[in-house]
Design a protein around this motif. Structure first.
Motif, PDB file in Angstrom:
ATOM      1  N   ALA A  85       0.827  -1.200   0.000  1.00  0.00           N
ATOM      2  CA  ALA A  85       0.000   0.000   0.000  1.00  0.00           C
ATOM      3  C   ALA A  85       0.863   1.253   0.000  1.00  0.00           C
ATOM      4  O   ALA A  85       0.481   2.281  -0.579  1.00  0.00           O
ATOM      5  N   VAL A  86       2.027   1.194   0.642  1.00  0.00           N
ATOM      6  CA  VAL A  86       2.957   2.322   0.647  1.00  0.00           C
ATOM      7  C   VAL A  86       3.872   2.276  -0.570  1.00  0.00           C
ATOM      8  O   VAL A  86       4.037   3.279  -1.276  1.00  0.00           O
ATOM      9  N   LEU A  87       4.469   1.121  -0.838  1.00  0.00           N
ATOM     10  CA  LEU A  87       5.415   1.026  -1.953  1.00  0.00           C
ATOM     11  C   LEU A  87       4.748   1.324  -3.294  1.00  0.00           C
ATOM     12  O   LEU A  87       5.300   2.051  -4.129  1.00  0.00           O
ATOM     13  N   ASP A  88       3.552   0.787  -3.516  1.00  0.00           N
ATOM     14  CA  ASP A  88       2.865   1.022  -4.788  1.00  0.00           C
ATOM     15  C   ASP A  88       2.377   2.462  -4.906  1.00  0.00           C
ATOM     16  O   ASP A  88       2.345   3.026  -6.008  1.00  0.00           O
ATOM     17  N   THR A  89       2.003   3.077  -3.782  1.00  0.00           N
ATOM     18  CA  THR A  89       1.637   4.495  -3.826  1.00  0.00           C
ATOM     19  C   THR A  89       2.850   5.337  -4.180  1.00  0.00           C
ATOM     20  O   THR A  89       2.746   6.296  -4.964  1.00  0.00           O
TER      21      THR A  89
END
Length: 392
Positions: A117-121
């Motif tokens: 959720a953080v890396l892809d954002t």
């Protein structure tokens, strides 16, 4: 173990089926949480923003839920923004901070074992908004070196995002030190605390964070209930535009029932923390580890820190075995250190980032305990995993 812990009621959803050791994936809904939210699905249906009598109970329930979540985090009620998931809360924090900064090429820093959720954002911010993203490495325990963060901070750094606890290994990052470093260069600090809140004490003032993600289904509330702590004065671009709900950051008529569920879960979590739940879980976790190590001498290897980790999480690899085959043979409900794509298994990116060899990463199993895990279940699980290993 306290008297309350000794006599804790069982959960109806866990009464039948295998031993459930996958609480980091999701937790069963606490019956007290379900009971609290039910009237807001039936009797108290009014819109909290309306001006008539049907809105009064929902409006007060929303205020109380926000207060309970804030109290668990050491925050103020008006600093809590309800969302529909942890992924949405992460998006609001990262995208919101980057777009509100007004920088032509904002710099964002995160680390290699973050949740997708953080890396892809972060990748989307690179692609869509011209952001520059730095991904910090982790050591063999899965921890970020604060010096590595200090070395890459610049005057253009808008935000640093580092999780409180890893979902696979339970590794606890040095958030207070990292946040202090970020603030020293004028950057905001976001912490995805989905796995940590409710399992260990979390105080936003002690941590020094500006933004913090809370997820309900990791703490015995239903899926779809989450929140983002937003420190007073922090400017974010809204994630949903419209009616001005949630401080204007997430428009849409509030889901009062789920907010009540999250608030009730927060209240219960605070009580459990005060009653010694972390120590109880750590004792059970260590008993499970000791039983496995004694039954399979020299073959059981801990993945992640021995000390700086969640009290409920045990991630181990067993020599010569594949994690998914071991769980299938044992019948234990838990997770592995691999991802399955079209029938083939690949090592966990988290374990790979920690430098584990593919064979060891593929042999990993994550055993995560919860509120209703009993000593008897630990004994049963250890025996089942040992028998499964022998069968393989």
């Amino acid at each position: 173990m306290s008297a309350a812990a000794d006599h804790r009621p069982s959960h109806p959803g866990l009464a039948h089926g295998p031993v459930y050791l996958d609480h980091n994936a999701t937790t069963p809904v606490d019956p007290r949480v379900a009971e609290a939210m039910l009237p807001h699905l039936t009797d108290f249906f009014g819109n909290p923003s309306s001006g008539h009598s049907f809105s009064e109970v929902p409006r007060q329930a929303l205020i109380e839920a926000r207060t309970r979540v804030a109290r668990l985090l050491g925050a103020r009620p008006d600093e809590i923004v309800f969302t529909a998931s942890g992924s949405e809360a992460d998006l609001l924090a990262l995208r919101g901070a980057v777009l509100a900064s007004g920088r032509p090429r904002p710099h964002v820093i995160t680390q290699a074992t973050e949740h997708p959720a953080v890396l892809d954002t972060c990748r989307a911010l690179e692609r869509l908004h011209g952001a520059r993203v730095t991904v910090l490495p982790v050591d063999g325990r899965g921890l970020v070196d604060p010096k590595a963060l200090a070395d890459v901070l610049t005057d253009d750094t808008v935000l640093v995002s580092v999780m409180a606890a890893n979902n696979e290994t339970g590794a606890l990052q040095p958030i207070t030190e990292l946040a202090s470093l970020a603030h020293g260069r004028g950057a905001l600090f976001h912490c995805d605390a989905a796995q940590a809140v409710g399992k260990i004490p979390i105080d936003v003032e002690v941590l020094g964070v500006d933004l913090l993600t809370v997820v309900g289904h990791k703490m015995y509330a239903p899926k779809g209930a989450a929140a983002l702590y937003v420190r007073e004065g922090v400017r974010l671009e809204p994630v949903v535009y419209g009616g001005g709900q949630e401080r204007g950051l997430r428009a849409g008529t509030e889901n009062v029932a789920l907010a009540v569920a999250l608030g009730t879960a927060a209240r219960i979590a605070a009580e459990e923390l005060a009653d010694g739940a972390p120590a109880r879980l750590a004792a059970l976790r260590d008993d499970l580890h000791a039983r496995l190590a004694a039954a399979l001498p020299g073959r059981v290897h801990l993945n992640g820190p021995e000390r700086e980790r969640l009290p409920n999480t045990l991630n181990v690899s067993i020599d010569g075995l594949l994690g998914h085959e071991l769980l299938a043979a044992s019948g234990i409900a838990a997770s592995t250190g691999s991802a399955c794509h079209s029938g083939s298994h690949t090592p966990s990116p988290v374990l790979s980032a920690m430098g584990l060899e593919p064979a060891r990463a593929l042999g990993a199993v994550r055993l995560s305990l919860g509120r209703w895990t009993t000593p008897g279940e630990i004994e049963t699980a250890a025996a089942a995993l040992t028998e499964g290993a022998a069968a393989l």
